[in-house]
Motif scaffolding. Sequence first.
Motif, PDB file in Angstrom:
ATOM      1  N   VAL A 425      24.157   6.432 -13.410  1.00 33.16           N
ATOM      2  CA  VAL A 425      24.886   6.938 -14.629  1.00 33.16           C
ATOM      3  C   VAL A 425      24.712   8.337 -14.938  1.00 33.16           C
ATOM      4  N   PRO A 426      25.371   9.386 -14.360  1.00 42.41           N
ATOM      5  CA  PRO A 426      25.293  10.787 -14.704  1.00 42.41           C
ATOM      6  C   PRO A 426      25.322  11.048 -16.264  1.00 42.41           C
ATOM      7  N   LEU A 427      24.297  11.851 -17.112  1.00 40.27           N
ATOM      8  CA  LEU A 427      24.830  12.016 -18.500  1.00 40.27           C
ATOM      9  C   LEU A 427      26.017  12.606 -18.618  1.00 40.27           C
ATOM     10  N   ASP A 428      26.470  13.439 -17.989  1.00 41.94           N
ATOM     11  CA  ASP A 428      27.924  13.832 -18.152  1.00 41.94           C
ATOM     12  C   ASP A 428      28.990  12.751 -18.422  1.00 41.94           C
ATOM     13  N   SER A 429      28.588  11.741 -17.356  1.00 39.21           N
ATOM     14  CA  SER A 429      29.559  10.650 -17.546  1.00 39.21           C
ATOM     15  C   SER A 429      29.427   9.821 -18.995  1.00 39.21           C
ATOM     16  N   ALA A 430      28.265   9.472 -19.252  1.00 38.90           N
ATOM     17  CA  ALA A 430      27.943   8.800 -20.649  1.00 38.90           C
ATOM     18  C   ALA A 430      28.473   9.741 -21.662  1.00 38.90           C
ATOM     19  N   ILE A 431      28.451  11.178 -21.543  1.00 40.84           N
ATOM     20  CA  ILE A 431      29.003  12.031 -22.536  1.00 40.84           C
ATOM     21  C   ILE A 431      30.561  11.778 -22.636  1.00 40.84           C
ATOM     22  N   GLU A 432      31.139  11.893 -21.671  1.00 42.59           N
ATOM     23  CA  GLU A 432      32.434  11.791 -21.519  1.00 42.59           C
ATOM     24  C   GLU A 432      32.983  10.428 -22.097  1.00 42.59           C
ATOM     25  N   THR A 433      32.475   9.462 -21.587  1.00 44.25           N
ATOM     26  CA  THR A 433      32.712   8.055 -22.031  1.00 44.25           C
ATOM     27  C   THR A 433      32.514   7.888 -23.588  1.00 44.25           C
ATOM     28  N   MET A 434      31.604   8.578 -24.336  1.00 44.71           N
ATOM     29  CA  MET A 434      31.503   8.455 -25.583  1.00 44.71           C
ATOM     30  C   MET A 434      32.730   9.183 -26.352  1.00 44.71           C
ATOM     31  N   ARG A 435      32.937  10.473 -25.691  1.00 49.48           N
ATOM     32  CA  ARG A 435      34.447  11.107 -26.104  1.00 49.48           C
ATOM     33  C   ARG A 435      35.492  10.406 -26.007  1.00 49.48           C
ATOM     34  N   GLN A 436      35.597   9.677 -24.930  1.00 53.17           N
ATOM     35  CA  GLN A 436      36.822   8.690 -24.792  1.00 53.17           C
ATOM     36  C   GLN A 436      36.837   7.576 -25.709  1.00 53.17           C
ATOM     37  N   THR A 437      35.608   6.967 -25.883  1.00 50.41           N
ATOM     38  CA  THR A 437      35.589   5.895 -26.621  1.00 50.41           C
ATOM     39  C   THR A 437      35.830   6.164 -28.359  1.00 50.41           C
TER      40      THR A 437
END
Length: 460
Positions: A425-437
């Motif tokens: 999982v790239p950090l960018d994906s975790a950040i974007e997931t946090m934004r969407q969540t």
Amino acid sequence: MFLSVFDIFKIGVGPSSSHTMGPMVAGGRFLDSLRARPFRTHGLRASLHGSLAFTGKGHATDRATILGLAGFLPETMNAEAAEAVLAENRDTKTLSPEGLGDLAFDPARDLIFDFDRALPGHANGMILMATDAQGDVIYQQTYYSIGGGFVLTEAELAARGDDTRTDASPKVPHPFASAAEMLHMAENSGKSIAAMKRENERVFRTDAEISAGIHHIWQVMRDCMDRGIATGGILPGGLSIRRRAAGIHAALKAEAGMNLTAPHVINDWMSMYAMAVNEENAAGGQVVTAPTNGAAGVVPAVIRYWLDHVPGASERQLDDFLLTASAVGGLIKHNASISGAECGCQAEVGSASAMAAAGLCAVLGGTPQQVENAAEIALEHHLGMTCDPVKGLVQVPCIERNGLGAIKAVSAASLALRGDGNHFVPLDSAIETMRQTGADMSEKYKETSLGGLAVNVPNC
Ligand code: SF4
């Protein structure tokens, strides 16, 4: 917009960067705008909206707003002088900010908690008003406290638009706006994340200023922690929460010479360091946003763990720790959020844990890929965490939660160092997931104290 290490780590006062520091900063900005105007102001008024209204009492937003309108700023606030101004305001119902004379301000009438109307730009909105001799509003400005002590006017918020860049100013040598770009630039330049961040900072400050500023930040963090370790008693706010860091510290010191201490006791040290900072924050003491007040304990706890418990650690590497942590914090702030009112506690303690994991991994010799992996692990395992402070105070679950955020950060750095930097999982994906969540999260769980622990724990 360039986001400096000194934007992420700012000296201020507790208990909340968005609900205490932000409103105080907004007050100062409003006074500056009044000083620049030709008309005479006779009085002031303030209305608090959204989360500022719902949890404002517990977060001392009322007090911070009054002090901001009296001319106090978080970084320089003198606690005794502030108490004197509050006492005088109670008697005279006026405030006397420099250069503006005596202005009518009766908190019972002029400080409005508006529970009905959230402002459109952000969950933490406030309107500051100037009134004439008849009490009619002659000028007003809307401010948004967007987390970490950052404040924007309505126009500034609109102008920010979709610009989610962080170090990506055309002026800096390593203009990365995402973790992927940051890694790409590290690979091309052969430089660490801390070295790139330092070169970006050098556009605005000398090397000596950067190092001196970072060491001052650490000194304030450490002093705050030491005060917390030395102070017992009950926290203010009405929940009768006992300060625990001092007692845990005494017990740990007493056990230190024993042979049979279990390895997991190191977790108690980390929790205690973080709790000491957050108890000081809850008591309204001086703290450093990291990246917010509510999450202020995680980064200093991990630094203290590293300096005091890891063989070979040296304060000479502090710059690398905090520069790396600020690079990650900047990416999260600009691509998602560091505000509990916007995205829940995943954005506060989750971001702090990711920053601390990155910093620790860097000073333990991690490659840029391992550093990015460490931040990602820490953030991924905070995803979905809600903000539900009991009675609107930054105490439960916040104080203990910082301890657990520190422990996760150390585990994340250690896990990342066990790998070679390649990960799923790239950090960018975790950040974007946090934004969407965060965008999907019910408002109940975004610093309103209308759900979660805040409604399930009796707080009489
Ligand atoms: S629960 Fe988390 S986000 Fe909410 S006030 Fe506490 S520390 Fe901040």
